[in-house]
Design a protein around this motif. Structure first.
Motif, PDB file in Angstrom:
ATOM      1  N   LEU A 131       0.820  -1.210   0.000  1.00  0.00           N
ATOM      2  CA  LEU A 131       0.000   0.000   0.000  1.00  0.00           C
ATOM      3  C   LEU A 131       0.854   1.261   0.000  1.00  0.00           C
ATOM      4  N   TYR A 132       2.147   1.126   0.272  1.00  0.00           N
ATOM      5  CA  TYR A 132       3.051   2.283   0.344  1.00  0.00           C
ATOM      6  C   TYR A 132       4.054   2.303  -0.807  1.00  0.00           C
ATOM      7  N   LYS A 133       3.735   1.631  -1.886  1.00  0.00           N
ATOM      8  CA  LYS A 133       4.627   1.669  -3.042  1.00  0.00           C
ATOM      9  C   LYS A 133       4.768   3.107  -3.547  1.00  0.00           C
ATOM     10  N   GLY A 134       6.013   3.524  -3.783  1.00  0.00           N
ATOM     11  CA  GLY A 134       6.271   4.881  -4.246  1.00  0.00           C
ATOM     12  C   GLY A 134       6.322   5.921  -3.138  1.00  0.00           C
ATOM     13  N   PHE A 135       6.438   5.485  -1.893  1.00  0.00           N
ATOM     14  CA  PHE A 135       6.482   6.447  -0.787  1.00  0.00           C
ATOM     15  C   PHE A 135       7.747   7.302  -0.843  1.00  0.00           C
ATOM     16  N   GLY A 136       8.812   6.793  -1.459  1.00  0.00           N
ATOM     17  CA  GLY A 136      10.024   7.597  -1.598  1.00  0.00           C
ATOM     18  C   GLY A 136       9.801   8.841  -2.432  1.00  0.00           C
ATOM     19  N   ALA A 137       8.841   8.781  -3.372  1.00  0.00           N
ATOM     20  CA  ALA A 137       8.556   9.956  -4.198  1.00  0.00           C
ATOM     21  C   ALA A 137       7.935  11.080  -3.382  1.00  0.00           C
ATOM     22  N   ILE A 138       7.114  10.739  -2.413  1.00  0.00           N
ATOM     23  CA  ILE A 138       6.501  11.778  -1.584  1.00  0.00           C
ATOM     24  C   ILE A 138       7.542  12.431  -0.678  1.00  0.00           C
ATOM     25  N   ILE A 139       8.553  11.660  -0.287  1.00  0.00           N
ATOM     26  CA  ILE A 139       9.648  12.248   0.501  1.00  0.00           C
ATOM     27  C   ILE A 139      10.428  13.244  -0.349  1.00  0.00           C
ATOM     28  N   LEU A 140      10.722  12.856  -1.584  1.00  0.00           N
ATOM     29  CA  LEU A 140      11.399  13.788  -2.483  1.00  0.00           C
ATOM     30  C   LEU A 140      10.554  15.027  -2.749  1.00  0.00           C
ATOM     31  N   GLN A 141       9.257  14.837  -2.913  1.00  0.00           N
ATOM     32  CA  GLN A 141       8.365  15.958  -3.214  1.00  0.00           C
ATOM     33  C   GLN A 141       8.398  17.008  -2.123  1.00  0.00           C
ATOM     34  N   PHE A 142       8.242  16.596  -0.878  1.00  0.00           N
ATOM     35  CA  PHE A 142       8.182  17.580   0.197  1.00  0.00           C
ATOM     36  C   PHE A 142       9.567  18.082   0.595  1.00  0.00           C
ATOM     37  N   ALA A 143      10.594  17.294   0.350  1.00  0.00           N
ATOM     38  CA  ALA A 143      11.951  17.809   0.560  1.00  0.00           C
ATOM     39  C   ALA A 143      12.229  18.959  -0.398  1.00  0.00           C
ATOM     40  N   ALA A 144      11.854  18.791  -1.663  1.00  0.00           N
ATOM     41  CA  ALA A 144      12.024  19.873  -2.636  1.00  0.00           C
ATOM     42  C   ALA A 144      11.130  21.063  -2.305  1.00  0.00           C
ATOM     43  N   HIS A 145       9.910  20.796  -1.859  1.00  0.00           N
ATOM     44  CA  HIS A 145       8.981  21.876  -1.496  1.00  0.00           C
ATOM     45  C   HIS A 145       9.531  22.720  -0.350  1.00  0.00           C
ATOM     46  N   ILE A 146      10.016  22.059   0.688  1.00  0.00           N
ATOM     47  CA  ILE A 146      10.571  22.778   1.838  1.00  0.00           C
ATOM     48  C   ILE A 146      11.825  23.551   1.444  1.00  0.00           C
ATOM     49  N   ALA A 147      12.664  22.941   0.585  1.00  0.00           N
ATOM     50  CA  ALA A 147      13.889  23.623   0.155  1.00  0.00           C
ATOM     51  C   ALA A 147      13.567  24.897  -0.615  1.00  0.00           C
ATOM     52  N   VAL A 148      12.564  24.842  -1.482  1.00  0.00           N
ATOM     53  CA  VAL A 148      12.182  26.040  -2.251  1.00  0.00           C
ATOM     54  C   VAL A 148      11.654  27.128  -1.320  1.00  0.00           C
ATOM     55  N   ILE A 149      10.823  26.755  -0.356  1.00  0.00           N
ATOM     56  CA  ILE A 149      10.276  27.751   0.574  1.00  0.00           C
ATOM     57  C   ILE A 149      11.384  28.347   1.436  1.00  0.00           C
ATOM     58  N   LYS A 150      12.318  27.517   1.896  1.00  0.00           N
ATOM     59  CA  LYS A 150      13.426  28.027   2.710  1.00  0.00           C
ATOM     60  C   LYS A 150      14.285  28.996   1.909  1.00  0.00           C
ATOM     61  N   LEU A 151      14.576  28.659   0.668  1.00  0.00           N
ATOM     62  CA  LEU A 151      15.373  29.549  -0.176  1.00  0.00           C
ATOM     63  C   LEU A 151      14.638  30.865  -0.409  1.00  0.00           C
ATOM     64  N   THR A 152      13.348  30.786  -0.698  1.00  0.00           N
ATOM     65  CA  THR A 152      12.566  32.007  -0.903  1.00  0.00           C
ATOM     66  C   THR A 152      12.511  32.841   0.359  1.00  0.00           C
ATOM     67  N   LYS A 153      12.346  32.179   1.502  1.00  0.00           N
ATOM     68  CA  LYS A 153      12.291  32.884   2.774  1.00  0.00           C
ATOM     69  C   LYS A 153      13.616  33.588   3.066  1.00  0.00           C
ATOM     70  N   TRP A 154      14.728  32.937   2.751  1.00  0.00           N
ATOM     71  CA  TRP A 154      16.037  33.553   2.970  1.00  0.00           C
ATOM     72  C   TRP A 154      16.192  34.789   2.089  1.00  0.00           C
ATOM     73  N   ILE A 155      15.782  34.689   0.832  1.00  0.00           N
ATOM     74  CA  ILE A 155      15.862  35.845  -0.060  1.00  0.00           C
ATOM     75  C   ILE A 155      14.990  36.980   0.447  1.00  0.00           C
ATOM     76  N   VAL A 156      13.796  36.664   0.912  1.00  0.00           N
ATOM     77  CA  VAL A 156      12.887  37.693   1.447  1.00  0.00           C
ATOM     78  C   VAL A 156      13.485  38.344   2.679  1.00  0.00           C
ATOM     79  N   ASN A 157      14.098  37.545   3.556  1.00  0.00           N
ATOM     80  CA  ASN A 157      14.730  38.112   4.752  1.00  0.00           C
ATOM     81  C   ASN A 157      15.873  39.048   4.393  1.00  0.00           C
ATOM     82  N   GLN A 158      16.643  38.685   3.382  1.00  0.00           N
ATOM     83  CA  GLN A 158      17.733  39.560   2.970  1.00  0.00           C
ATOM     84  C   GLN A 158      17.202  40.874   2.411  1.00  0.00           C
ATOM     85  N   ILE A 159      16.158  40.802   1.617  1.00  0.00           N
ATOM     86  CA  ILE A 159      15.571  42.026   1.070  1.00  0.00           C
ATOM     87  C   ILE A 159      14.989  42.885   2.176  1.00  0.00           C
ATOM     88  N   THR A 160      14.275  42.247   3.115  1.00  0.00           N
ATOM     89  CA  THR A 160      13.678  42.995   4.218  1.00  0.00           C
ATOM     90  C   THR A 160      14.742  43.644   5.081  1.00  0.00           C
TER      91      THR A 160
END
Length: 484
Positions: A406-435
Motif C-alpha cells: 500500500l506504500y509503493k512509491g512512498f520515496g517519491a513523496i519524501i522527495l516531493q516535500f523535501a524539494a517543497h521545503i527547500a524552495v520555501i526556505k530559499l525564498t524565505k532567505w531571499i525575502v529576509n535579505q531584502i527585508t
C-alpha cells in the motif's frame, strides 16, 4: 520606527538633571554660549565639558567648540562606568539609536506605509512561490508516485528516495526530461474544474465554499455537503487525468489538452455499465472517492488549524520575551499561513497514502493503460487487474504484496516535500535579505546628519568628535524637526 535601531549617535548620560533657564545665562558658572543650529542656546558646565543631561527638547541640538583637553576629558567620562556613551562600531548592525533620537528623526524618513507595503508584497511573494511549487514543481514527483502505486506486479516498492534515483536516470536517458511532466495540463484543468464547481454550487445554494473558526455548525454542515457534491462531480475527470499522468509516452499516443473532459464525460455518461471490459462503473467509484476525499479534507483542516495556532502562540511568546510587538505583522501572518498549509498537506498525504493507492488502482482498472516499469526504468508494462471494489482491492493488495504494498512509491513523496521545503526556505532567505536591506539602510538625510558615511568604509570605527562638534544640516532644511 522600523529599522531605526540599526543607526547610532553619540548619547549623553541622563543620570543627572540639569535645568537651563534664562537666568543662568548671567551665572558665573557659564563659561561660554555654544551656538545652536536652531537658534537657541544651552549651557556648558563649570569644567567646560558638555552637560551630561538636558531636557529632551534640547538634546541633539547643540554644538560644542571643545579644545583638545576638554575633548579628552569628555571621552574619558563617557568611557567610564556601565553607561558609557562611546561605542566601537564594527558593522552597520552594531549601530544603535536612542528612542528620543528615533522620534526626532521621524520626519527624516519616508512614509512607514511604504515599508509596510513592501513587507506585505514580500509575504505575498512567498505564498505565490509555495503555490507554484505545490502545483507545478511537485508534478514530477506526483507522476513517479502514481506510477509506483498503480503497478501491482512491481518487484521494487521504492519506499525511500534512493531506490527511485536509478529509475529516474534511466527514464530521462530513454524518454527525455519531459517524461515526468506528462499530464500536467490535465491535472491543472481538473483542479480548476474543482474550484469552478465549488464556486457555482456556492452561488446557486448560498452555501459557503470556505470556512474558518467563526463558522457556525449549520454553515459548516452546508460546506461539507458542497464539498461532497464537488468531489463526486469531479471524480470521473480526475480518473481521466490519472490515466494521462501514468501512461508511458513511448507506448501511448499523446493526449490532447481537452481530452480529459471528453474521457471524463464518457465515464460519467456510462453510469451503470462501463464502456470497457473491466472498468468499474462510476457508482462503484463515487462512494470510496467521496468518503476518503472528504475525510482527508476535514483532517487537513484540523491539522492546519492546530499548527497555525501553535505558530501564532510561539510568535506571541517571542514578542513578549522581547518586550515589544511588531507594528506590522502581515509578513509573520503570511509565513504562518504558508507553513501551516505545508504541514497540513504533508501530514494528510502521508496518513492517507494507502487509501490513495487503493483509489488509484480501482480508478485505473479497465483503461488498458501501459506504464513505465520503474523496476528498471527501461521497459513498459500493462496494468492488468480485476478488482471488484475498494475493499476487494485492499484484500488482494495485502494478500499478494503485503501491507507495504500500500506504500509503493512512498520515496517519491519524501522527495516531493523535501524539494517543497527547500524552495520555501530559499525564498524565505531571499525575502529576509531584502527585508533586512530595506529596514537597515538609513535615508540619505540621516546618513549626513550623523556623518555615518565616513565610518561605513572601514571594518571598525569609533564614533569621533565630528558627531558632537556639529551637523551639516542646514537650519532651513531641518526646521522644527527636533524632539518635542
Amino acid at each position: 520606527m522600523a529599522g531605526m535601531n540599526n543607526y547610532s549617535t553619540l548619547m549623553y548620560n541622563t543620570n543627572q538633571k540639569v535645568v537651563v533657564t534664562d537666568e543662568d545665562e548671567n551665572s558665573e558658572h557659564i563659561q561660554q554660549r555654544p551656538r545652536n543650529i536652531y537658534g537657541s542656546y544651552a549651557a556648558v558646565d563649570s569644567s567646560g565639558n558638555p552637560p551630561t543631561s538636558l531636557p529632551l527638547h534640547r538634546q541633539s541640538q547643540l554644538q560644542y567648540p571643545l579644545s583638545d583637553d576638554q575633548y579628552q576629558i569628555y571621552m574619558a567620562s563617557l568611557n567610564s562606568g556601565p553607561d558609557s556613551g562611546l561605542k566601537n562600531v564594527h558593522s552597520e548592525r552594531d549601530l544603535s539609536l536612542p528612542l528620543e533620537k528615533q522620534r526626532a528623526l521621524d520626519n527624516f524618513y519616508d512614509s512607514q506605509d511604504d515599508e509596510i507595503s513592501i513587507r506585505k508584497y514580500l509575504g505575498i511573494g512567498v505564498q505565490w512561490v509555495s503555490l507554484v511549487t505545490e502545483n507545478l514543481l511537485s508534478h514530477p514527483f506526483i507522476v513517479l508516485r502514481r506510477q509506483c502505486q498503480v503497478y501491482n506486479a512491481s518487484q521494487r516498492y521504492h519506499l525511500h528516495p534512493f531506490a527511485l534515483m536509478p529509475s529516474i536516470v534511466h527514464l530521462h536517458r530513454r524518454q527525455g526530461v519531459t517524461t515526468l511532466w506528462k499530464g500536467l495540463g490535465s491535472c491543472l484543468l481538473v483542479r480548476g474544474l474543482s474550484m469552478a464547481v465549488d464556486d457555482v454550487l456556492s452561488k446557486i445554494t448560498s452555501w459557503p465554499k470556505e470556512v474558518d473558526s467563526r463558522t457556525n455548525m449549520k454553515r459548516f454542515g452546508q460546506h461539507i455537503i458542497l464539498k461532497c457534491i464537488s468531489i463526486a462531480v469531479v471524480m470521473p475527470f480526475y480518473a481521466a487525468s490519472l490515466v494521462e499522468s501514468v501512461q508511458s509516452d513511448i507506448a501511448s499516443e499523446k493526449p490532447g489538452l481537452f481530452d480529459v473532459f471528453r474521457e471524463g464525460s464518457l465515464r460519467l455518461l456510462y453510469w451503470k455499465s462501463p464502456q470497457k471490459g473491466r472498468m468499474l462503473p462510476v457508482w462503484c467509484l463515487i462512494g470510496p472517492t467521496v468518503g476518503i476525499g472528504i475525510t482527508k479534507y476535514l483532517f487537513g483542516l484540523v491539522i492546519k488549524g492546530i499548527s497555525s495556532r501553535i505558530m501564532r502562540r510561539r510568535i506571541q511568546q517571542a514578542q513578549e520575551r522581547k518586550g515589544a510587538k511588531f507594528k506590522d505583522d502581515s509578513l509573520e501572518t503570511q509565513n504562518v499561513e504558508v507553513y501551516s498549509n505545508l504541514i497540513s498537506m504533508l501530514t494528510t498525504e502521508v496518513i492517507f497514502f494507502p487509501f490513495e493507492t487503493i483509489l488509484h488502482r480501482i480508478q485505473l482498472q479497465g483503461t488498458r493503460t501501459i506504464v513505465d516499469n520503474l523496476d528498471n526504468g527501461y521497459a513498459v508494462v500493462p496494468i492488468l487487474t480485476n478488482y471488484q471494489g475498494a475493499m476487494d482491492c485492499y484484500r488482494q493488495t495485502v494478500a499478494s504484496e503485503g501491507f507495504s504494498g500500500l506504500y509503493k512509491g512512498f520515496g517519491a513523496i519524501i522527495l516531493q516535500f523535501a524539494a517543497h521545503i527547500a524552495v520555501i526556505k530559499l525564498t524565505k532567505w531571499i525575502v529576509n535579505q531584502i527585508t533586512e536591506v530595506i529596514s537597515s539602510r538609513p535615508p540619505q538625510k540621516v546618513v549626513q546628519y550623523y556623518n555615518l558615511d565616513r565610518g561605513l568604509n572601514s571594518n571598525s570605527t569609533t564614533i569621533s568628535r565630528s558627531l558632537s562638534s556639529g551637523s551639516e544640516l542646514d537650519e532651513n532644511s531641518v526646521g522644527n524637526r527636533s524632539v518635542d
